[in-house]
Design a protein around this motif. Sequence first.
Motif, short mmCIF file in Angstrom:
data_model
loop_
_atom_site.label_atom_id
_atom_site.label_comp_id
_atom_site.label_asym_id
_atom_site.label_seq_id
_atom_site.Cartn_x
_atom_site.Cartn_y
_atom_site.Cartn_z
N SER A 116 30.09 36.93 43.89
CA SER A 116 29.83 38.01 44.84
C SER A 116 31.04 38.21 45.75
O SER A 116 31.15 39.24 46.40
CB SER A 116 28.56 37.73 45.65
N CYS A 117 31.93 37.22 45.80
CA CYS A 117 33.17 37.39 46.56
C CYS A 117 34.41 37.22 45.68
O CYS A 117 35.33 38.00 45.74
CB CYS A 117 33.26 36.40 47.73
N HIS A 118 34.42 36.15 44.88
CA HIS A 118 35.60 35.91 44.06
C HIS A 118 35.66 36.92 42.92
O HIS A 118 34.63 37.42 42.47
CB HIS A 118 35.60 34.47 43.52
N ILE A 119 36.88 37.18 42.49
CA ILE A 119 37.07 38.26 41.53
C ILE A 119 37.12 37.68 40.14
O ILE A 119 37.95 36.81 39.84
CB ILE A 119 38.41 38.98 41.80
N GLU A 120 36.22 38.15 39.29
CA GLU A 120 36.29 37.69 37.90
C GLU A 120 37.34 38.51 37.16
O GLU A 120 37.64 39.65 37.56
CB GLU A 120 34.93 37.83 37.23
N PRO A 121 37.91 37.93 36.11
CA PRO A 121 39.04 38.60 35.49
C PRO A 121 38.78 40.05 35.07
O PRO A 121 39.68 40.86 35.09
CB PRO A 121 39.33 37.73 34.27
N LYS A 122 37.56 40.39 34.71
CA LYS A 122 37.34 41.78 34.30
C LYS A 122 37.58 42.74 35.45
O LYS A 122 37.88 43.90 35.24
CB LYS A 122 35.94 41.96 33.71
N GLY A 123 37.44 42.22 36.66
CA GLY A 123 37.74 43.06 37.83
C GLY A 123 39.22 43.22 38.05
O GLY A 123 39.64 43.98 38.90
N PRO B 177 30.83 45.19 50.54
CA PRO B 177 32.17 45.80 50.55
C PRO B 177 32.65 46.24 49.18
O PRO B 177 33.63 46.97 49.08
CB PRO B 177 33.06 44.69 51.11
N ARG B 178 31.98 45.81 48.11
CA ARG B 178 32.39 46.22 46.77
C ARG B 178 31.56 47.41 46.30
O ARG B 178 30.39 47.52 46.62
CB ARG B 178 32.17 45.10 45.76
N THR B 179 32.18 48.21 45.46
CA THR B 179 31.42 49.30 44.85
C THR B 179 30.72 48.78 43.61
O THR B 179 30.93 47.64 43.18
CB THR B 179 32.35 50.45 44.46
N GLU B 180 29.88 49.63 43.02
CA GLU B 180 29.08 49.23 41.87
C GLU B 180 29.93 48.73 40.72
O GLU B 180 29.59 47.74 40.06
CB GLU B 180 28.25 50.43 41.37
N ASP B 181 31.08 49.40 40.49
CA ASP B 181 31.87 49.03 39.32
C ASP B 181 32.63 47.72 39.53
O ASP B 181 33.27 47.22 38.61
CB ASP B 181 32.84 50.16 38.96
N GLU B 182 32.58 47.16 40.74
CA GLU B 182 33.18 45.86 41.06
C GLU B 182 34.69 45.84 40.89
O GLU B 182 35.30 44.79 40.87
CB GLU B 182 32.55 44.74 40.22
N GLY B 188 37.48 53.18 48.30
CA GLY B 188 38.28 53.64 47.18
C GLY B 188 39.44 52.76 46.77
O GLY B 188 39.99 52.93 45.70
N LYS B 189 39.82 51.79 47.62
CA LYS B 189 40.96 50.95 47.26
C LYS B 189 40.61 50.05 46.08
O LYS B 189 39.47 49.63 45.92
CB LYS B 189 41.36 50.07 48.44
N ASN B 190 41.64 49.72 45.29
CA ASN B 190 41.45 48.73 44.24
C ASN B 190 41.31 47.34 44.86
O ASN B 190 41.94 47.05 45.87
CB ASN B 190 42.65 48.71 43.30
N ILE B 191 40.52 46.49 44.22
CA ILE B 191 40.40 45.11 44.70
C ILE B 191 41.67 44.35 44.31
O ILE B 191 42.11 44.42 43.17
CB ILE B 191 39.16 44.44 44.10
N ASP B 192 42.26 43.65 45.27
CA ASP B 192 43.39 42.79 44.96
C ASP B 192 42.84 41.48 44.40
O ASP B 192 42.11 40.76 45.10
CB ASP B 192 44.21 42.51 46.23
N PRO B 193 43.14 41.17 43.13
CA PRO B 193 42.50 40.01 42.49
C PRO B 193 42.95 38.67 43.08
O PRO B 193 42.33 37.64 42.81
CB PRO B 193 42.93 40.12 41.03
N ASN B 194 44.00 38.67 43.88
CA ASN B 194 44.50 37.40 44.39
C ASN B 194 43.76 36.92 45.63
O ASN B 194 44.03 35.84 46.12
CB ASN B 194 45.99 37.53 44.73
N PHE B 195 42.86 37.73 46.13
CA PHE B 195 42.11 37.32 47.32
C PHE B 195 40.67 37.74 47.12
O PHE B 195 40.40 38.81 46.57
CB PHE B 195 42.71 37.99 48.57
N PRO B 196 39.72 36.88 47.52
CA PRO B 196 38.31 37.27 47.33
C PRO B 196 37.92 38.42 48.25
O PRO B 196 38.58 38.68 49.25
CB PRO B 196 37.54 36.00 47.68
N THR B 197 36.84 39.07 47.90
CA THR B 197 36.24 40.02 48.83
C THR B 197 35.23 39.24 49.66
O THR B 197 35.12 38.03 49.53
CB THR B 197 35.52 41.15 48.09
N ARG B 198 34.54 39.92 50.51
CA ARG B 198 33.42 39.29 51.19
C ARG B 198 32.16 39.87 50.59
O ARG B 198 32.21 40.74 49.74
CB ARG B 198 33.46 39.58 52.69
N GLU B 199 31.01 39.37 51.04
CA GLU B 199 29.77 40.00 50.62
C GLU B 199 29.02 40.50 51.84
O GLU B 199 29.41 40.21 52.97
CB GLU B 199 28.92 39.05 49.77
#
Lengths: 125, 268
Positions: A116-123, B177-182, B188-199
Amino acid sequence: MYDAGKIIIGLVVFVLLALFPLWGSIGQDVAKPKPAIVKGERCIESADYMRANHMQMLDQWRDDVVRNNDRVYVSKAYKTEFNKSLSNTCMDCHSNKKEFCDTCHDYSSVTPYCWSCHIEPKGRI
Amino acid sequence: MEDSRREFLKKAGVGSLIGLGVVSAVNVVTEKKGEASSRSSNKSGTRWGMVIDMSKCPADCKICSEKCHSVHNVPEFRKPDGSADLKNEVKWLWKDNYNNVFPSKSGQFLSNNLKQKEFLVLCNHCENPPCVRVCPTQATFSRPDGIVLMDFHRCIGCRFCMAACPYGSRSFNWFDPRTEDEKHLVGGKNIDPNFPTRERGVVEKCNFCAERLAKNQIPACVEACTFGALTFGNLNDPDSEIRAVLAANNTIQRKPELGTGPSVFYIV
């Protein structure tokens, strides 16, 4: 006891219904999960160790990294160093969450909330 | 058994007095020494701090905060009509006017210079952080290097820290904070994979780029600033660049009278 017959029959029916999940699955063979998709040569510890202990390890890692700023894991089996990171170290090899993580987690009906917070590779874009 | 009510009350009173005496004696003997020293400043080791030179910071520039918010996956909540949802805004690094940033220093006739300026604000990484004191789960804690860090895993979303922080440096995720498509953040910003999001249901704030400091990089905002307005460094090191800047300029902190000991300094 008044109406003993009705009560006992009722109890038997209730117990049978309540235990349906147990006797209902007798004879049905649910295939054991086969988590796959590994790129690397070997994991940071032996596969058996990881199978049994990855949850404690990840739990420990997150405390080490976030609270103690201790980011280096030294493998017990191979004496090599790894970055304590689920999304970077683990998912570098086990890059497909659906076919790796989810197969066993679904089978054993656990729902860890890592993703729910960490990004899985598909993301990853 | 023969005691009268009066006798019983006397004995109970004496007994509780003795009990209180013993408890306080034990407390005096076993008093934690760390408790006292954690309040006073930590003179050895590192204490990260920042100097913001407002003379070099253009009013309309948002390079640093945009960089910060994109590397830390900070969402931009919007109202149904598409305008920014200021009530639910999540802020790590943002700008505000002089009177809001330095309410105790605002005078009656403010110079035009100060009126026009937009002051850059972020978590002050206080020496004596009120947010840490009120957090019931110790999700927010002080690191030995002075960073007030959040362990998002432990945050239960009670928002005590938001009430305690005198600088409004903390934001609550009222929505996912994330959209449905994750793949994208809200806004609208892309998620930066190097840092987690929050929930949803988690408080967040500036972390002084603890993840970058671990790799010996300076914070993203300092790196992004093209005007040299931000100086980052070890406040405990008398030879550091930040100490030289502090020694050469008049600086002020936000609400120092509260005794929080902010680590962010302003050259006004």
